[in-house]
Write a protein that holds these residues in place. Structure first.
Motif, mmCIF file in Angstrom:
data_model
loop_
_atom_site.group_PDB
_atom_site.id
_atom_site.type_symbol
_atom_site.label_atom_id
_atom_site.label_comp_id
_atom_site.label_asym_id
_atom_site.label_seq_id
_atom_site.Cartn_x
_atom_site.Cartn_y
_atom_site.Cartn_z
ATOM 1 N N THR A 65 0.816 -1.214 0.000
ATOM 2 C CA THR A 65 0.000 0.000 0.000
ATOM 3 C C THR A 65 0.848 1.262 0.000
ATOM 4 O O THR A 65 0.342 2.350 -0.225
ATOM 5 C CB THR A 65 -0.927 0.026 1.229
ATOM 6 O OG1 THR A 65 -0.131 0.069 2.416
ATOM 7 C CG2 THR A 65 -1.817 -1.198 1.264
ATOM 8 N N LYS A 67 3.066 4.185 -1.149
ATOM 9 C CA LYS A 67 3.241 4.869 -2.422
ATOM 10 C C LYS A 67 4.209 6.025 -2.233
ATOM 11 O O LYS A 67 4.168 6.725 -1.238
ATOM 12 C CB LYS A 67 1.896 5.391 -2.940
ATOM 13 C CG LYS A 67 0.926 4.290 -3.318
ATOM 14 C CD LYS A 67 -0.387 4.860 -3.828
ATOM 15 C CE LYS A 67 -1.360 3.738 -4.190
ATOM 16 N NZ LYS A 67 -2.671 4.269 -4.642
ATOM 17 N N LYS A 69 7.397 8.197 -4.919
ATOM 18 C CA LYS A 69 8.322 8.049 -6.040
ATOM 19 C C LYS A 69 9.716 7.637 -5.602
ATOM 20 O O LYS A 69 10.513 7.161 -6.402
ATOM 21 C CB LYS A 69 8.394 9.350 -6.845
ATOM 22 C CG LYS A 69 9.055 10.511 -6.122
ATOM 23 C CD LYS A 69 9.178 11.713 -7.043
ATOM 24 C CE LYS A 69 9.946 12.845 -6.367
ATOM 25 N NZ LYS A 69 10.137 14.000 -7.263
ATOM 26 N N LYS A 73 8.776 -0.337 -5.274
ATOM 27 C CA LYS A 73 7.439 -0.909 -5.143
ATOM 28 C C LYS A 73 7.507 -2.422 -5.001
ATOM 29 O O LYS A 73 8.209 -3.085 -5.750
ATOM 30 C CB LYS A 73 6.602 -0.551 -6.366
ATOM 31 C CG LYS A 73 6.292 0.916 -6.494
ATOM 32 C CD LYS A 73 5.402 1.180 -7.692
ATOM 33 C CE LYS A 73 5.171 2.682 -7.803
ATOM 34 N NZ LYS A 73 5.364 3.199 -9.132
ATOM 35 N N ASP A 127 7.276 9.435 3.141
ATOM 36 C CA ASP A 127 6.160 8.663 2.579
ATOM 37 C C ASP A 127 5.963 7.355 3.337
ATOM 38 O O ASP A 127 4.833 6.904 3.548
ATOM 39 C CB ASP A 127 6.418 8.360 1.102
ATOM 40 C CG ASP A 127 6.277 9.597 0.221
ATOM 41 O OD1 ASP A 127 5.541 10.519 0.607
ATOM 42 O OD2 ASP A 127 6.921 9.644 -0.848
ATOM 43 N N THR A 131 2.543 6.429 5.877
ATOM 44 C CA THR A 131 1.633 5.376 5.432
ATOM 45 C C THR A 131 1.102 4.657 6.666
ATOM 46 O O THR A 131 1.837 3.925 7.327
ATOM 47 C CB THR A 131 2.352 4.373 4.507
ATOM 48 O OG1 THR A 131 2.870 5.081 3.373
ATOM 49 C CG2 THR A 131 1.389 3.299 4.038
#
Length: 665
Positions: A65, A67, A69, A73, A127, A131
Motif C-alpha cells: 500500500t 506509495k 516516487k 514498489k 512517505d 503510510t
C-alpha cells in the motif's frame, strides 16, 4: 543454492544481482517484464513469522500500500521449498536500474548535489512514515547506504523497508554470518530493537548524511564491541573535522539527528526537512525571564495592579462563577496576557465534588471522576474536549486539558498510561483549538517520577503541537541536591529540545530565578498562600484557608509568615529588615501594610516583577554570579534573625533548598 535459470512461481530467475547477510537478490522476468526478487531463507526468519506460514505474506502485503516516487514498489511475495527441503521466501519488487548509495559515494560529488540527494531520501522516508496501517506508520528499521538506490539522473529509491521486522538477527549471528554494520542503529535500537519508533530511522538518516558529506564514519573503533559502546555513550566526531566545507547549519543538523536520546532529535521527517531551509537549528530559544501571577480570587488586587504594570497571569477557570467580577475583569480586557488553566487535573479526584466551582464546569463528570477508563473511551473523550473548548474558547491563551500523571489513586504501573493519555489529550484538543489561540501543555507530575523518568517524559512531550509548556511538580519540599539538579536539567532540556518557552508553576522564588538564570522563560506563584504545589492540595475536599499571612522580603528571597491580623508580629520582622519602599508600601506604617491582604499581595506582585527585571539586566554567567551572591546573603540573613523575632522563620526545607541551589547552579 543456485536457482539461476529456474522458473519458480512463473518467474524466470535470470541472474544473481548480489547477496547479503540474510538473503540474495536476483533479476527475474515474468510476462516480458523485469523485476528484482529477494530470496530469504526460513533459517533467518523470526519465529513469530513462522508459526503461520502466511503471516510473512500478510506482513509484506501491507507494504504494497506504500506509495512514493522514492520508494521501491513491492509486487508480489511467495514461498517455495528448495532441494534441501528448506522453506525460502521470495519478495518480488520493482526493478530499478541504478547503484547503491554506498557505491555512488565513491564518486567525486559536490556537497550541494549530495544534500539534494539526501533530501530526496528524506521524502522517501516521509512517505513511509506517513503510510498508516492499523493506526501505525511504517518504520524502515534498517536504513543504510546499501538499502538506498540511485541512478544516473539522481533518482532515489529506498528498498527493504519493513524487512528487518521479519529477520531474526540472532540466527544470523549464531550461524557465523556477518551482520551488516550496526553503525546505523540508534542507541535505543541497540538496547531493544523491538520497541522503537520513527526516531530510530531519523538517527540512521543522520549517520547516512554524515557519511555522505564526510566519506567517513562518526566513530573510531577497532572492534564491534568498541563500536557498540561508542554508539551508546560517545558523541560523534564533528563532521567538519573531516570536511571543513560543511556549513555550521548542516553540521548542527547532523548533531541534532544523531543525538543519543530520541527526544533530542528531530521528532518527524518533516522537522528534519524544515531544518535544511532554516539552517538555524543551532540557535536556542532566547527569552527574557517573566513572572506569572497565579490569580485565584484577587480581583481588586489585579485591577489595581494592572493600572500601573503590565502583568502576565495564569487564571484557574473554575473560579469563574464564584469570582464573577474577576472573570468579568479579564473578559473586559479581552483576556490579554491571561493563560486560562482549565483545572482539569482536580476532576480525577473524588474530592473535586466538594470544591466550589469545579462541579459547575461543563466538562466535569455528572458522577464519579474523570478516570483513565473514562478518558480511554473515544466518545467520552471527544465530548470532554468539546465541552472544555466551549468553556475556554474566549481566551487568547489556554492550557490544554491535562491530568496529574502520578495520581496516587492508581497503582504505580499506571503512570505510563497517564502520560500517554495526557499526550492524547494534547494532540486531540490541539486540533480542536487550531492555530488562532496560543496553546500550552501542562506537565503535572510527582518529583520522584520526574527525576527517574525524565528521559521518557521528554520523549513523550517534546513533539507536542503547542506554543509552550507549563511544568507543575509535586513533592518539591523533598528536593535534595540530586533531585534539584535533575529537575533543573529537565526544565532546561524541555525548552532546549522543543525550542518553546517553559514556565515553572508554583516553585520557590530562588528556584524560579535560578531557572531564569539557566534560560528558562518564566516561573509562577500565587499571590496568597500557595508557593509550592502538592498533590495533596488537589485531593483536599475544599480549597484551603491559610491562617497565616505572608510578606515577601527580598533580603531572604522568600516570604516570611506571621499569624493573620497579628500586626505586632509583622511589625517586628518588618522593622528588623528596614521596611519596604516599593510603590505599594512607601509612606505606610507596618500596621497599615499588615492589616488585610490587599497591600501585601500588591507588594508581593511588585517585588516579583522587580526581581525578574533586575535579573534580566544580567547576561550569561553574570546572572548566576548575581544569584549566588543573593543566596549567600539570604542564608546569612536567615541565620541572623534574632531568636525573639519569630524564631520559627528559619524554615528547614527552604534553608536546605538555598544551600543546595548554591552548590549546583
Amino acid at each position: 543454492m543456485n536457482i539461476v535459470g529456474k522458473v519458480i512461481n512463473g518467474y524466470l530467475f535470470e541472474e544473481a544481482l548480489g547477496s547479503g547477510s540474510f538473503g540474495a537478490v536476483y533479476k527475474v522476468s515474468k510476462a516480458n517484464k523485469i523485476y528484482a526478487a529477494k530470496v530469504l531463507s526460513e533459517t533467518y526468519i523470526l519465529d513469530e513469522f513462522k508459526h503461520e506460514q502466511n503471516r510473512i505474506t500478510r506482513e509484506i502485503d501491507v507494504l504494497k500500500t506504500v506509495k512514493g516516487k522514492n520508494l521501491i514498489k513491492y509486487q508480489e511475495d511467495f514461498y517455495f521449498k528448495n532441494e534441501f527441503g528448506v522453506l525460502e521466501y521470495v519478495i518480488v519488487m520493482e526493478y530499478f536500474v541504478g547503484e547503491t548509495l554506498r557505491k555512488y559515494l565513491k564518486k567525486d560529488v559536490s556537497l550541494d548535489v549530495l544534500v539534494e540527494i539526501f533530501i530526496n531520501i528524506l521524502h522517501g522516508v516521509s512517505d513511509l512514515h506517513n503510510t498508516v496501517i492499523e493506526n501505525e506508520g511504517i518504520i524502515h528499521r534498517d536504513l543504510k547506504p546499501d538499502n538506498i538506490m540511485i541512478d544516473d539522473k539522481l533518482n532515489v529509491k529506498i528498498i527493504d523497508y519493513g524487512l528487518s521486522k521479519i529477520i531474526d538477527f540472532s540466527s544470523i549471528t549464531s550461524t557465523g554470518t556477518q551482520i551488516g554494520s550496526p553503525l546505523y542503529m540508534s542507541p535505543e535500537q541497540l538496547k531493544d530493537s523491538k520497541h522503537i519508533d520513527y526516531r530510530a530511522d531519523i538517527y540512521a538518516l543522520g549517520i547516512i548524511l554524515y557519511e555522505m558529506l564526510t566519506k567517513n564514519i562518526p566513530y573510531k573503533a577497532a572492534t564491534l564491541p568498541e563500536l557498540l559502546m561508542k554508539i551508546l555513550n560517545d558523541p560523534i566526531i564533528p563532521p567538519k573535522q573531516y570536511n571543513p566545507n560543511i556549513s555550521d547549519g548542516i553540521e548542527n543538523i547532523i548533531f541534532k539527528a544523531t543525538a543519543k536520546e530520541p527526544f533530542a532529535r528531530f521528532q518527524t521527517i518533516e522537522e528534519f526537512l524544515d531544518a535544511f531551509s532554516k539552517k538555524d537549528i543551532q540557535d536556542e530559544l532566547v527569552t527574557l525571564g517573566k513572572y506569572y501571577a497565579w490569580i485565584y480570587r484577587e480581583k481588586d488586587v489585579t485591577e489595581q495592579f494592572e493600572k500601573q504594570n503590565n502583568a502576565d497571569i495564569i487564571y484557574p477557570i473554575h473560579v469563574q462563577n464564584w469570582m464573577k467580577k474577576l472573570h468579568q475583569h479579564f473578559a473586559d480586557n479581552n483576556f490579554e496576557n491571561v493563560i486560562i488553566d482549565p483545572s482539569t487535573q482536580r476532576l480525577s479526584y473524588v474530592a473535586f465534588g466538594n470544591t466550589k466551582g469545579l462541579v459547575e464546569l461543563p466538562y466535569a463528570p455528572d458522577k464519579g471522576v474523570i478516570s483513565l477508563e473514562y478518558l480511554q473511551n473515544p466518545q467520552k473523550r471527544k465530548a470532554y474536549i468539546d465541552k472544555w473548548y466551549a468553556t475556554v474558547s474566549m481566551g487568547r491563551k489556554v492550557i490544554l486539558p491535562y491530568h496529574y500523571i502520578s495520581n496516587t489513586d492508581y497503582p504505580v504501573d499506571k503512570v505510563d498510561d497517564w502520560i500517554r493519555m495526557n499526550i492524547q489529550l494534547i494532540d486531540e484538543s490541539s486540533k480542536v483549538v487550531g492555530n488562532e489561540i496560543e496553546k500550552y501543555a501542562m506537565i503535572s507530575i510527582g518529583l520522584g517520577h520526574l527525576v527517574f523518568q525524565a528521559d521518557k517524559i521528554l520523549s513523550y512531550f517534546v513533539h507536542a503541537n503547542v506554543n509552550g509548556f507549563i511544568v507543575q511538580v509535586s513533592d518539591m519540599r523533598q528536593l535534595n541536591e540530586q533531585s534539584l539538579g535533575s529537575y533543573i536539567d529537565f526544565m532546561v532540556n524541555l525548552q532546549k529540545y522543543t525550542g518553546k518557552p517553559v514556565i515553572a508553576l508554583k516553585v520557590p522564588i530562588p528556584l524560579g530565578l535560578a531557572l531564569i538564570g539557566k534560560g528558562i522563560h518564566g516561573f509562577s506563584l500565587g499571590l496568597a498562600s500557595i508557593d509550592y504545589f502538592d498533590e495533596q492540595y488537589i485531593k483536599e475536599e475544599k480549597d484551603s484557608f491559610n491562617l497565616y499571612s505572608k510578606f515577601y522580603f527580598p533580603q531572604v528571597l522568600s516570604f516570611l509568615t506571621y499569624p493573620k491580623k497579628d500586626t505586632f508580629a509583622f511589625e517586628q520582622i518588618y522593622t528588623y529588615f528596614g521596611g519596604c519602599n516599593c510603590k505599594w508600601c512607601v509612606g505606610k506604617t507596618p500596621i497599615e501594610i499588615g492589616t488585610g491582604d490587599k497591600g501585601i499581595q500588591l507588594h508581593h506582585w511588585q517585588m516579583m516583577l522587580e526581581e525578574v527585571d533586575r535579573f534580566n539586566q544580567y547576561e550569561g554567567d553574570e546572572r548566576i554570579t548575581y544569584l549566588k551572591k543573593r543566596i549567600e546573603n539570604a542564608l546569612h540573613n536567615l541565620d541572623s534573625i534574632p531568636k525573639d523575632i519569630m524564631a520559627s522563620q528559619k524554615n528547614t526545607d527552604y534553608y536546605k533548598l538555598l544551600k543546595n541551589l548554591k552548590k549546583i547552579i
